[in-house]
Design a protein around this motif. Sequence first.
Motif, PDB file in Angstrom:
ATOM      1  N   UNK A  85       2.736   1.376   6.132  1.00  5.38           N
ATOM      2  CA  UNK A  85       2.359   0.303   5.217  1.00  5.38           C
ATOM      3  C   UNK A  85       1.160   0.754   4.384  1.00  5.38           C
ATOM      4  N   UNK A  86       0.942   0.076   3.298  1.00  3.82           N
ATOM      5  CA  UNK A  86      -0.162   0.444   2.404  1.00  3.82           C
ATOM      6  C   UNK A  86      -1.514   0.294   3.089  1.00  3.82           C
ATOM      7  N   UNK A  87      -1.654  -0.664   3.963  1.00  4.55           N
ATOM      8  CA  UNK A  87      -2.918  -0.891   4.654  1.00  4.55           C
ATOM      9  C   UNK A  87      -3.318   0.280   5.538  1.00  4.55           C
ATOM     10  N   UNK A  88      -2.347   0.892   6.196  1.00  5.94           N
ATOM     11  CA  UNK A  88      -2.630   2.036   7.061  1.00  5.94           C
ATOM     12  C   UNK A  88      -3.076   3.229   6.223  1.00  5.94           C
ATOM     13  N   UNK A 148      -9.915   5.759   3.437  1.00  2.96           N
ATOM     14  CA  UNK A 148     -11.301   5.306   3.517  1.00  2.96           C
ATOM     15  C   UNK A 148     -12.030   5.928   4.707  1.00  2.96           C
ATOM     16  N   UNK A 149     -11.334   6.102   5.813  1.00  2.00           N
ATOM     17  CA  UNK A 149     -11.936   6.742   6.974  1.00  2.00           C
ATOM     18  C   UNK A 149     -12.260   8.206   6.699  1.00  2.00           C
TER      19      UNK A 149
END
Length: 65
Positions: free
Chosen positions: A3-6, A12-13
């Motif tokens: 998914x885009x969130x992952x 970002x991480x």
Amino acid sequence: MRSNGVVVFYVLLVILLTMASVQYGLGRLPGDIVVDLGSFYFYVPFTTGLIVALLLGAVFWFFRR
């Protein structure tokens, strides 16, 4: 498919860990771009970011198995 969130979380991480590693001593590796013109300083940690991404990917892969 992820998914885009992952994907956003992973990117970002990597950025956060790259910034932290540069600040605490891992920066200035061969392949990092540094432009120092006296009053202008520009630093792009390509190699550092690549190393952080590979290590983070290996850690996530290991725990997913």
